[in-house]
Write a protein that holds these residues in place. Structure first.
Motif, short mmCIF file in Angstrom:
data_model
loop_
_atom_site.label_atom_id
_atom_site.label_comp_id
_atom_site.label_asym_id
_atom_site.label_seq_id
_atom_site.Cartn_x
_atom_site.Cartn_y
_atom_site.Cartn_z
N ASP A 87 0.82 -1.21 0.00
CA ASP A 87 0.00 0.00 0.00
C ASP A 87 0.86 1.27 0.00
N LEU A 88 1.83 1.32 -0.91
CA LEU A 88 2.77 2.44 -0.96
C LEU A 88 2.53 3.39 -2.13
N MET A 89 1.54 3.09 -2.97
CA MET A 89 1.30 3.89 -4.18
C MET A 89 1.05 5.37 -3.87
N ALA A 90 0.17 5.64 -2.92
CA ALA A 90 -0.19 7.03 -2.61
C ALA A 90 1.03 7.80 -2.10
N GLY A 91 1.83 7.15 -1.27
CA GLY A 91 3.03 7.80 -0.75
C GLY A 91 4.02 8.13 -1.84
N ILE A 92 4.13 7.25 -2.83
CA ILE A 92 5.06 7.48 -3.93
C ILE A 92 4.58 8.65 -4.78
N LYS A 93 3.28 8.67 -5.07
CA LYS A 93 2.72 9.75 -5.89
C LYS A 93 2.81 11.10 -5.19
N GLY A 94 2.61 11.11 -3.86
CA GLY A 94 2.57 12.36 -3.13
C GLY A 94 3.92 12.86 -2.64
N ALA A 95 4.95 12.08 -2.74
CA ALA A 95 6.26 12.48 -2.24
C ALA A 95 6.83 13.64 -3.05
N ASN A 97 10.19 14.41 -3.22
CA ASN A 97 11.51 14.11 -3.76
C ASN A 97 11.57 12.67 -4.27
N GLU A 98 11.76 12.52 -5.56
CA GLU A 98 11.83 11.21 -6.19
C GLU A 98 12.99 10.38 -5.65
N GLY A 99 14.12 11.02 -5.43
CA GLY A 99 15.31 10.32 -4.94
C GLY A 99 15.08 9.69 -3.57
N GLN A 100 14.39 10.41 -2.69
CA GLN A 100 14.10 9.87 -1.37
C GLN A 100 13.18 8.66 -1.46
N VAL A 101 12.21 8.73 -2.35
CA VAL A 101 11.27 7.62 -2.55
C VAL A 101 12.04 6.37 -3.01
N GLN A 123 12.66 3.49 -12.60
CA GLN A 123 11.67 3.47 -13.69
C GLN A 123 10.26 3.30 -13.14
N VAL A 124 10.11 2.38 -12.18
CA VAL A 124 8.80 2.12 -11.59
C VAL A 124 8.27 3.36 -10.90
N VAL A 125 9.14 4.01 -10.11
CA VAL A 125 8.74 5.23 -9.39
C VAL A 125 8.33 6.31 -10.38
N GLN A 126 9.10 6.50 -11.45
CA GLN A 126 8.76 7.50 -12.45
C GLN A 126 7.43 7.20 -13.12
N GLU A 127 7.15 5.94 -13.40
CA GLU A 127 5.88 5.57 -14.01
C GLU A 127 4.72 5.82 -13.06
N ILE A 128 4.89 5.46 -11.81
CA ILE A 128 3.82 5.68 -10.82
C ILE A 128 3.54 7.17 -10.66
N ARG A 129 4.58 7.96 -10.59
CA ARG A 129 4.41 9.42 -10.38
C ARG A 129 3.85 10.10 -11.61
N ALA A 130 4.03 9.51 -12.79
CA ALA A 130 3.53 10.11 -14.03
C ALA A 130 2.03 9.88 -14.21
#
Length: 131
Positions: A87-95, A97-101, A123-130
């Protein structure tokens, strides 16, 4: 073990012993040594050997032996699944700083004793945030 496998393992052990002269060599450092050897073979040796060169076959065999020593990395889909399960999707989108995530996810997977490659996590983090 075949004799060539033994020779490759001796080289890896020698590299690890050199790195651990002043401190113990951790698993991660050992994996980095092996990855570095594969990368060196792939980028600095193989491009200069013809496809029919017998040395090329030896280097490719060496890379296969070295790669077999590395832990299997989670795929992009497996990483996404683990993120969703935790259940980390919302945290990744709302963070902010990408580097910290990425750093936190790397620690998360390490705590679960799962091996992931940083580039794939990025790549995964960038896709989720996009999205």
């Amino acid at each position: 073990f075949k004799s060539y496998e033994k020779e490759v393992l001796k080289v890896v052990l020698g590299e690890a012993q050199q790195k651990s002269i002043n401190f113990d060599c951790t698993h991660d450092q050992g994996y980095n040594i092996v990855r570095s050897m594969v990368k060196n073979n792939t980028e600095k040796v193989l491009p200069y050997l013809a496809t029919d060169d017998s040395r090329r076959k030896l280097i490719e065999e060496e890379n296969n032996i070295l790669t077999s020593l590395l832990p299997v990395s989670l795929s992009k889909d497996e990483i996404l699944k683990k993120i969703a399960e935790a259940d980390l999707m919302a945290g990744i989108k709302g963070a902010k700083n990408e580097g910290q995530v990425i750093g936190l996810l790397m620690k998360h997977f390490k705590n679960l004793n799962l091996f992931v490659e940083g580039d794939i996590v990025k790549q995964v983090v960038q896709e989720i945030r996009a999205k």
